[in-house]
Design an enzyme around this catalytic site. Structure first.
Site, short mmCIF file in Angstrom:
data_model
loop_
_atom_site.label_atom_id
_atom_site.label_comp_id
_atom_site.label_asym_id
_atom_site.label_seq_id
_atom_site.Cartn_x
_atom_site.Cartn_y
_atom_site.Cartn_z
N ASN A 61 -21.86 49.86 65.25
CA ASN A 61 -22.95 50.11 63.52
C ASN A 61 -24.04 50.29 64.26
O ASN A 61 -25.01 50.48 65.59
CB ASN A 61 -23.47 48.59 63.11
CG ASN A 61 -23.40 47.26 64.49
OD1 ASN A 61 -23.29 47.57 65.70
ND2 ASN A 61 -24.39 46.49 63.91
N GLU A 63 -27.79 50.64 62.72
CA GLU A 63 -28.73 50.46 61.43
C GLU A 63 -29.87 51.08 61.43
O GLU A 63 -30.10 52.25 62.32
CB GLU A 63 -29.32 48.82 62.25
CG GLU A 63 -28.05 48.00 62.43
CD GLU A 63 -28.83 46.07 62.79
OE1 GLU A 63 -29.85 45.94 63.10
OE2 GLU A 63 -27.00 45.75 62.44
N GLU A 74 -17.13 50.80 62.25
CA GLU A 74 -15.71 51.26 61.80
C GLU A 74 -15.86 52.12 60.99
O GLU A 74 -15.25 53.30 60.91
CB GLU A 74 -15.29 50.52 60.33
CG GLU A 74 -14.61 49.16 61.37
CD GLU A 74 -15.91 47.57 61.35
OE1 GLU A 74 -16.80 47.85 60.88
OE2 GLU A 74 -15.33 47.17 61.14
N CYS A 114 -16.04 48.69 54.11
CA CYS A 114 -14.87 49.48 55.22
C CYS A 114 -13.69 49.18 55.15
O CYS A 114 -12.49 50.20 55.33
CB CYS A 114 -15.51 48.64 57.02
SG CYS A 114 -16.85 49.07 57.23
N1 THU Z 1 -20.74 45.28 61.04
C1 THU Z 1 -20.01 46.20 61.37
O1 THU Z 1 -20.50 47.09 61.74
N2 THU Z 1 -18.70 45.34 60.53
C2 THU Z 1 -18.45 44.76 60.30
O2 THU Z 1 -16.91 45.08 60.37
C3 THU Z 1 -19.42 43.49 60.25
C4 THU Z 1 -20.93 44.16 59.86
C5 THU Z 1 -22.53 45.78 61.38
C6 THU Z 1 -23.25 46.11 60.21
C7 THU Z 1 -24.88 45.23 60.49
O3 THU Z 1 -25.21 46.62 61.20
C8 THU Z 1 -24.19 44.11 61.00
O4 THU Z 1 -22.82 44.51 61.74
C9 THU Z 1 -25.00 43.06 60.72
O5 THU Z 1 -24.01 42.33 59.42
#
Ligand code: THU
Length: 160
Positions: A61, A63, A74, A114
């Site tokens: 992820n 941000e 994902e 996702c």
């Molecule tokens: N997040 C993901 O990368 N994938 C998921 O399936 C759930 C959430 C990330 C988004 C955000 O950067 C952090 O987790 C908290 O929600």
């Protein structure tokens, strides 16, 4: 009339119960959570794919100070697959996480956006994606067809 859509998944007590290739993919997913850029949530997520051609690719992820700009692991992964190996299908995706502020010992499932992206990939390549879901330790969920996470999902078929 009432219609029931079944949802099947397997629960393994730990990574050691998995086949060797699945255990390898999950071990990598657990490891690469540290590549995440998650300074706001402190919730590091990884997604690692085994492709039809045998390649393994990972995403984490990413941000942003403008929170909605953030991208889940994902979808970072699926974009990388499309950019580096256009036309090649993902066969298995392992998803893990490391919660720097809490526990990381249970499996998480992909968020709604996702799920939609994963189903699009499946639909495009006409084959299911297997999902391996687990935290840093503990149980592993195996879902043989990611589309079952999005029952009655909207696809290109609806636009014919
Ligand atoms: N997040 C993901 O990368 N994938 C998921 O399936 C759930 C959430 C990330 C988004 C955000 O950067 C952090 O987790 C908290 O929600």
């Amino acid at each position: 009339m009432v219609q029931v859509i079944p949802f099947l998944y397997q629960i393994f007590s730990g990574i050691e119960q998995l086949s060797e290739p699945d255990a390898e993919l999950l071990a990598q997913a657990r490891k690469v959570t540290s590549d995440a850029y998650a300074p706001y949530s402190q919730f590091q997520v990884s997604a690692v794919a085994r492709l039809q051609n045998g390649q393994i690719l990972s995403g984490t992820n990413q941000e942003n100070a403008s929170y909605p700009v953030s991208i889940c692991a994902e979808r970072v992964l699926l974009s990388a697959v499309a950019a580096l190996y256009p036309g090649v299908a993902v066969t298995t995706m392992a998803i893990s996480f490391h919660n720097l502020r809490g526990k990381s010992e249970h499996p998480i499932t992909p968020c709604g956006i996702c799920r939609q992206s994963i189903v699009e990939h499946q639909h495009h390549h006409k084959q299911p994606i297997r999902l391996l879901l687990s935290g840093q330790t503990g149980e592993v969920y195996l879902i043989d067809d990611a589309a079952t996470l999005l029952p009655l999902g909207f696809t290109a078929d609806d636009m014919r």
